[in-house]
Design an enzyme around this catalytic site. Structure first.
Site, PDB file in Angstrom:
ATOM      1  N   ASP A   1       1.138  -1.016  -0.304  1.00 41.42           N
ATOM      2  CA  ASP A   1       0.390   0.079  -0.040  1.00 41.42           C
ATOM      3  C   ASP A   1       0.922   1.618  -0.123  1.00 41.42           C
ATOM      4  O   ASP A   1       2.025   0.511   0.112  1.00 41.42           O
ATOM      5  CB  ASP A   1      -1.156   0.087   1.258  1.00 41.42           C
ATOM      6  CG  ASP A   1      -1.830   0.808   1.541  1.00 41.42           C
ATOM      7  OD1 ASP A   1      -2.556   2.072   0.802  1.00 41.42           O
ATOM      8  OD2 ASP A   1      -1.498   1.474   2.508  1.00 41.42           O
ATOM      9  N   LEU A   2       0.135   2.650  -0.377  1.00 39.15           N
ATOM     10  CA  LEU A   2       0.949   3.910  -0.367  1.00 39.15           C
ATOM     11  C   LEU A   2       1.402   4.561   0.993  1.00 39.15           C
ATOM     12  O   LEU A   2       2.244   4.160   1.295  1.00 39.15           O
ATOM     13  CB  LEU A   2       0.265   4.370  -1.602  1.00 39.15           C
ATOM     14  CG  LEU A   2       1.373   5.675  -1.950  1.00 39.15           C
ATOM     15  CD1 LEU A   2       3.084   5.550  -2.063  1.00 39.15           C
ATOM     16  CD2 LEU A   2       1.267   6.459  -2.623  1.00 39.15           C
ATOM     17  N   ASP A   3      -0.006   4.939   0.991  1.00 34.95           N
ATOM     18  CA  ASP A   3      -0.249   6.090   1.563  1.00 34.95           C
ATOM     19  C   ASP A   3      -0.232   5.242   3.481  1.00 34.95           C
ATOM     20  O   ASP A   3      -0.912   4.489   3.484  1.00 34.95           O
ATOM     21  CB  ASP A   3      -1.641   6.738   1.965  1.00 34.95           C
ATOM     22  CG  ASP A   3      -2.231   8.095   3.318  1.00 34.95           C
ATOM     23  OD1 ASP A   3      -0.521   8.020   3.934  1.00 34.95           O
ATOM     24  OD2 ASP A   3      -2.738   8.057   3.026  1.00 34.95           O
TER      25      ASP A   3
ATOM     26  N   THR B   1       1.796  10.088   3.667  1.00 30.23           N
ATOM     27  CA  THR B   1       0.700  11.876   3.303  1.00 30.23           C
ATOM     28  C   THR B   1      -0.593  11.423   3.752  1.00 30.23           C
ATOM     29  O   THR B   1      -0.669  12.932   3.372  1.00 30.23           O
ATOM     30  CB  THR B   1       0.493  11.211   1.497  1.00 30.23           C
ATOM     31  OG1 THR B   1       0.215   9.363   1.163  1.00 30.23           O
ATOM     32  CG2 THR B   1       1.845  11.667   0.713  1.00 30.23           C
TER      33      THR B   1
ATOM     34  N   LYS C   1      -8.406   7.000   5.969  1.00 34.40           N
ATOM     35  CA  LYS C   1      -7.110   6.306   5.403  1.00 34.40           C
ATOM     36  C   LYS C   1      -7.859   5.051   4.706  1.00 34.40           C
ATOM     37  O   LYS C   1      -8.027   3.833   5.340  1.00 34.40           O
ATOM     38  CB  LYS C   1      -6.212   5.794   6.755  1.00 34.40           C
ATOM     39  CG  LYS C   1      -5.580   6.695   7.505  1.00 34.40           C
ATOM     40  CD  LYS C   1      -4.728   6.756   8.584  1.00 34.40           C
ATOM     41  CE  LYS C   1      -4.014   7.270   8.658  1.00 34.40           C
ATOM     42  NZ  LYS C   1      -3.195   7.311  10.081  1.00 34.40           N
TER      43      LYS C   1
ATOM     44  N   SER D   1      -2.615   1.176  -4.290  1.00 27.10           N
ATOM     45  CA  SER D   1      -3.091   1.822  -3.861  1.00 27.10           C
ATOM     46  C   SER D   1      -4.799   2.606  -4.054  1.00 27.10           C
ATOM     47  O   SER D   1      -4.321   2.153  -5.148  1.00 27.10           O
ATOM     48  CB  SER D   1      -2.142   2.709  -3.853  1.00 27.10           C
ATOM     49  OG  SER D   1      -2.560   3.874  -3.241  1.00 27.10           O
ATOM     50  N   ALA D   2      -5.336   2.834  -3.597  1.00 27.96           N
ATOM     51  CA  ALA D   2      -5.992   4.152  -3.553  1.00 27.96           C
ATOM     52  C   ALA D   2      -6.492   4.847  -3.790  1.00 27.96           C
ATOM     53  O   ALA D   2      -7.159   5.658  -5.039  1.00 27.96           O
ATOM     54  CB  ALA D   2      -7.255   4.038  -2.840  1.00 27.96           C
TER      55      ALA D   2
ATOM     56  N   LYS E   1     -11.164  -0.643  -1.352  1.00 25.33           N
ATOM     57  CA  LYS E   1     -10.882  -1.496  -0.629  1.00 25.33           C
ATOM     58  C   LYS E   1     -12.254  -1.705   0.466  1.00 25.33           C
ATOM     59  O   LYS E   1     -12.646  -0.062   0.735  1.00 25.33           O
ATOM     60  CB  LYS E   1      -9.656  -1.041   0.145  1.00 25.33           C
ATOM     61  CG  LYS E   1      -8.231  -1.181  -1.305  1.00 25.33           C
ATOM     62  CD  LYS E   1      -6.767  -0.723  -0.089  1.00 25.33           C
ATOM     63  CE  LYS E   1      -5.850  -0.592  -0.888  1.00 25.33           C
ATOM     64  NZ  LYS E   1      -4.641   0.257  -0.648  1.00 25.33           N
TER      65      LYS E   1
ATOM     66  N   GLU F   1       0.126  -3.943   4.348  1.00 25.25           N
ATOM     67  CA  GLU F   1      -1.111  -2.556   4.784  1.00 25.25           C
ATOM     68  C   GLU F   1      -1.588  -1.834   6.093  1.00 25.25           C
ATOM     69  O   GLU F   1      -1.387  -2.427   6.988  1.00 25.25           O
ATOM     70  CB  GLU F   1      -2.711  -3.288   4.749  1.00 25.25           C
ATOM     71  CG  GLU F   1      -2.963  -3.383   2.657  1.00 25.25           C
ATOM     72  CD  GLU F   1      -3.736  -1.404   2.770  1.00 25.25           C
ATOM     73  OE1 GLU F   1      -3.945  -1.022   3.728  1.00 25.25           O
ATOM     74  OE2 GLU F   1      -4.444  -1.358   1.437  1.00 25.25           O
ATOM     75  N   ASP F   2      -2.023  -0.034   5.829  1.00 29.78           N
ATOM     76  CA  ASP F   2      -1.505   0.392   7.192  1.00 29.78           C
ATOM     77  C   ASP F   2      -3.882   0.347   7.502  1.00 29.78           C
ATOM     78  O   ASP F   2      -3.883   1.141   9.260  1.00 29.78           O
ATOM     79  CB  ASP F   2      -1.166   1.238   7.298  1.00 29.78           C
ATOM     80  CG  ASP F   2      -1.974   2.491   6.573  1.00 29.78           C
ATOM     81  OD1 ASP F   2      -1.908   2.540   5.439  1.00 29.78           O
ATOM     82  OD2 ASP F   2      -2.426   3.207   6.750  1.00 29.78           O
TER      83      ASP F   2
HETATM   84  P1  B16 Z   1      -6.223  10.401  -3.316  1.00 27.75           P
HETATM   85  P2  B16 Z   1      -3.293   4.444   0.243  1.00 27.75           P
HETATM   86  C1  B16 Z   1      -5.350   6.014   0.373  1.00 27.75           C
HETATM   87  O1  B16 Z   1      -3.960   5.666  -0.429  1.00 27.75           O
HETATM   88  C2  B16 Z   1      -5.709   7.256   0.985  1.00 27.75           C
HETATM   89  O2  B16 Z   1      -5.263   6.380   2.509  1.00 27.75           O
HETATM   90  C3  B16 Z   1      -6.580   8.016   1.189  1.00 27.75           C
HETATM   91  O3  B16 Z   1      -6.575   8.953   2.445  1.00 27.75           O
HETATM   92  C4  B16 Z   1      -6.595   9.065   0.177  1.00 27.75           C
HETATM   93  O4  B16 Z   1      -8.155   9.251   0.368  1.00 27.75           O
HETATM   94  C5  B16 Z   1      -7.125   7.833  -1.004  1.00 27.75           C
HETATM   95  O5  B16 Z   1      -5.729   7.321  -1.238  1.00 27.75           O
HETATM   96  C6  B16 Z   1      -6.733   8.274  -2.394  1.00 27.75           C
HETATM   97  O6  B16 Z   1      -6.254   9.462  -2.621  1.00 27.75           O
HETATM   98  O7  B16 Z   1      -7.116  11.589  -3.628  1.00 27.75           O
HETATM   99  O8  B16 Z   1      -4.939  10.819  -3.949  1.00 27.75           O
HETATM  100  O9  B16 Z   1      -6.779   9.917  -4.918  1.00 27.75           O
HETATM  101  O10 B16 Z   1      -3.316   4.005   1.560  1.00 27.75           O
HETATM  102  O11 B16 Z   1      -4.783   3.437  -0.728  1.00 27.75           O
HETATM  103  O12 B16 Z   1      -1.888   4.024  -0.572  1.00 27.75           O
HETATM  104 MG    MG Z   2      -2.848   3.265   3.246  1.00 23.30          MG
END
Ligand code: B16
Ligand code: MG
Length: 219
Positions: free
Chosen positions: A9-11, A17, A45, A114-115, A145, A169-170
C-alpha cells in the site's frame, strides 16, 4: 508464473501522506465552517477521494449539488498536490528502502496497490518508482478496499498466484481486502486496530530480513 510477489500500500506504508490529506480536507472543512479533527481523519485512511468527501460532508451535515461536490473534489486535490510537489526521499518511512532493496536484489516481483490516484507522481517524487514492476492505483480500480480488486489486479500483473502474494497495509479495509484476495496480510500500525492481519508490526523497523526471507521461502 512467478513464485512469490510482494504488494505494498502507499499512504501509511511507504510514505505518510495522510498528514497532507488531512491538511487539505481540513482547509475545506474550515472554509465550510465546521471542525475536522485528526481523529476523524483516521476514517479517511485507505478510502477513495470521493468517499472521503461524502464522509466529510456527513460530518459537517452538509448536502450539496453534484456540481458543487465535484468542484470541491478538484479543489481538495489541487490543495493536496501543493504538498506533494514538495515531497522528496526524506519522507519515505523508516526502513522501507531496506526491504525494497532486499526484495529487488532477489528479483522478487513487487507491486503498489493503492487507492490513490496520485500514487505514481508520489513514487516519482520520493524516487521509489523503479522498484515496482506494477502500479495499481485509484485510476485502475473500480471497487474500493475492502473489495480485493486492487490486490487481485496486482497479482495478475505480477504473474503471481494470489495465495503466493504478501500484502503490507496500514488500513483495516486494506487488510480485509488482502485476506479476501487469499493473500498473506501484514498489518503496519497498531495491532489492536489491524487485528485481522496475519502478522503485525508497528513499522518496518520491526521487520528483519530473516522474516522476509522466510516469507519468500514459504510462498
Ligand atoms: P487520492 P492508500 C489512500 O491511499 C489514502 O489513504 C486515502 O486517505 C485517500 O483518500 C486515497 O488514497 C485516495 O487518494 O485523493 O490521492 O486519489 O492508503 O490506498 O495508498
Ligand atoms: Mg494506506
Amino acid at each position: 508464473m512467478n513464485e512469490s510477489g510482494f504488494i505494498f500500500d502507499l499512504d501509511g506504508v511507504i510514505v505518510d501522506t495522510a498528514k497532507y490529506h488531512y491538511l487539505a480536507w481540513k482547509k475545506l472543512a474550515d472554509q465550510l465552517g465546521f471542525e475536522f479533527t485528526e481523529e476523524q481523519n483516521e476514517r479517511f485512511k485507505g478510502v477513495s477521494r470521493r468517499r472521503c468527501l461524502e464522509i466529510l460532508l456527513e460530518l459537517g451535515e452538509i448536502t450539496v449539488s453534484q456540481q458543487q461536490f465535484d468542484a470541491w473534489l478538484i479543489e481538495k486535490n489541487e490543495d493536496y498536490l501543493t504538498y506533494i510537489e514538495k515531497m522528496d526521499e526524506s519522507e519515505i518511512l523508516p526502513d522501507v528502502p531496506k526491504i525494497l532493496h532486499f526484495l529487488k536484489e532477489k528479483n522478487i516481483p513487487m507491486a503498489l496497490g493503492s487507492a490513490s490516484k496520485n500514487a505514481r507522481p508520489i513514487l516519482e517524487k520520493v524516487k521509489l518508482l523503479p522498484y515496482f514492476d506494477a502500479i495499481v492505483d485509484g485510476k485502475q480500480v473500480t471497487k474500493a478496499k475492502p473489495d480485493p480488486e486492487v490486490f487481485l489486479i496486482a497479482s495478475q500483473m505480477l504473474k503471481v498466484a494470489p495465495g503466493n502474494c504478501v500484502v503490507f497495509e496500514d488500513a483495516v479495509a486494506g487488510i480485509e481486502a488482502a485476506n479476501r484476495a487469499g493473500m498473506t496480510s501484514i498489518g503496519i500500525g497498531e495491532q489492536d486496530v489491524l487485528s485481522q492481519a496475519k502478522y503485525n508490526f508497528k513499522d518496518f523497523t520491526e521487520i528483519d530480513l530473516e522474516f522476509i526471507e522466510q516469507l519468500i521461502r514459504t510462498k
